[in-house]
Design an enzyme around this catalytic site. Structure first.
Site, mmCIF file in Angstrom:
data_model
loop_
_atom_site.group_PDB
_atom_site.id
_atom_site.type_symbol
_atom_site.label_atom_id
_atom_site.label_comp_id
_atom_site.label_asym_id
_atom_site.label_seq_id
_atom_site.Cartn_x
_atom_site.Cartn_y
_atom_site.Cartn_z
ATOM 1 N N HIS A 281 0.784 -1.241 0.000
ATOM 2 C CA HIS A 281 0.000 0.000 0.000
ATOM 3 C C HIS A 281 0.817 1.292 0.000
ATOM 4 O O HIS A 281 0.233 2.372 0.065
ATOM 5 C CB HIS A 281 -1.017 0.000 1.156
ATOM 6 N N HIS A 282 2.153 1.179 -0.037
ATOM 7 C CA HIS A 282 2.952 2.403 -0.177
ATOM 8 C C HIS A 282 3.393 2.648 -1.622
ATOM 9 O O HIS A 282 3.977 3.691 -1.911
ATOM 10 C CB HIS A 282 4.196 2.336 0.722
ATOM 11 N N ALA A 283 3.175 1.678 -2.513
ATOM 12 C CA ALA A 283 3.616 1.841 -3.911
ATOM 13 C C ALA A 283 2.709 2.830 -4.636
ATOM 14 O O ALA A 283 1.481 2.749 -4.548
ATOM 15 C CB ALA A 283 3.596 0.487 -4.617
#
Ligand SMILES: [Zn+2]
Length: 325
Positions: free
Chosen positions: A133-135
């Site tokens: 979920h940080h990409a």
């Protein structure tokens, strides 16, 4: 709609080389360990429910979300090492880094796509990996390279399985704020974001991401079971009801990161194992009550017992939702 849970997994998710576990608290074999424990706990049910991920995500699928320039830059080991926040990996030859680290992530990304398709048919599908979920579309960070959830959404839309204007919920209960998801869906207002996270850890300064969240619940460091579950119980049902009021929610993604567990070196929260199980049970119950097809992904979790938390939650969900026969 009857629920027939599906578990999506392949041994290729595991990053088992390069001594990466000495560089980062991530248990690079947690997926394998989780699956083994699941096999022990759920046995025959697990075999009946498992869909084996068939291949890694392909370039034409990655470009549904990521810019070609970003994907090209992933051939440069220094660029990848920076995105993974593991500078020593910059000295590993590009093809080896791709094979041992990025390829497993592409397998897990494909797993999230298959889980999304399976959820639409069976009501609930759990990818034992994914939740990167940080990409972001044009950059990677926080050990996340491919925006698997956004790729799965665009992949379903491309093949016509999900209408372009279908309402989607993303519920993120990993200890870290899911900033990449916010950027990937920045312009797409059919995707509604619920995010409860430690407000005092990474990613602290991504203001644009925080402004995109529809229901934002930043927590104090050290938040424990009672407050955590209390805030979840008072916020999630209302969020789901409000976004489903005018149009049905066609698909939900649940990021079930296990790093809110007390003692996690990166999460900074203080939950017991029992609270993590209760959290997962509650979220899935809420979504099934509203008949919203749900994809669960496992995301972060940096204690040596993370695999155990995943396996115990999934076993519970299988027992609760799988009907024999
Ligand atoms: Zn996390």
């Amino acid at each position: 709609m009857p629920t027939h849970p599906r578990i999506i997994y392949a041994r290729q998710y595991n990053i088992s080389c390069l001594g990466i576990e000495r560089l980062h608290p991530f248990d690079s074999c947690k997926y394998r360990r989780a699956y083994r424990r699941l096999r022990r706990l759920a046995g025959r049910t697990l075999r009946r429910c498992t869909i084996a991920t068939d291949r890694p995500a392909r370039p034409d699928e990655l470009t549904l979300v990521h810019s070609p320039d970003y994907l090209r830059r992933l051939r440069d080991p220094r660029f990848v090492a920076a995105a993974l926040e593991l500078p020593p990996l910059g000295r590993v030859p590009g093809p080896a880094l791709d094979w041992f680290v990025l390829r497993p992530m592409r397998w897990a990304t494909r797993g999230t796509c298959l889980a999304a398709a399976a959820a639409l048919e069976s009501g609930l599908a759990i990818n034992l990996g994914g939740g990167f979920h940080h990409a972001k579309p044009t950059s990677g960070e926080g050990f996340c390279i491919y925006a698997d959830v956004a790729i799965a959404v665009r992949w379903l839309q491309r093949q016509g399985t999900l209408p372009a204007n279908a309402r989607i919920a993303h519920i993120d209960l990993d200890a870290h704020q899911g900033n990449g998801v916010c950027h990937a869906f920045r312009e797409d207002r059919n995707v509604f974001l619920f995010d409860m996270f430690n407000g005092a850890v990474y990613p602290l300064f991504d203001r644009a991401a925080r402004e995109r969240i529809d229901c934002s619940l930043p927590l104090q460091p050290g938040t424990g079971d009672e407050e955590y579950l209390g805030r979840l119980r008072e916020s999630l049902p209302g969020f789901l009801d409000s976004i489903g009021q005018s149009h049905p929610v066609r698909l939900a993604f649940y990021n079930a990161g296990t790093d809110p567990r007390a003692g996690d070196p990166l999460g900074g929260l203080d939950l017991t194992a029992e609270a993590i199980l209760e959290r997962d049970r509650f979220v899935i119950e809420q979504l099934r009550e509203r008949e919203i097809p749900t994809v669960m992904v496992t995301s972060g979790g940096y204690t040596s017992e993370s695999y155990r938390l995943i396996a115990d939650s999934v076993t519970h969900l299988l027992q609760r939702w799988e009907s024999p026969g």
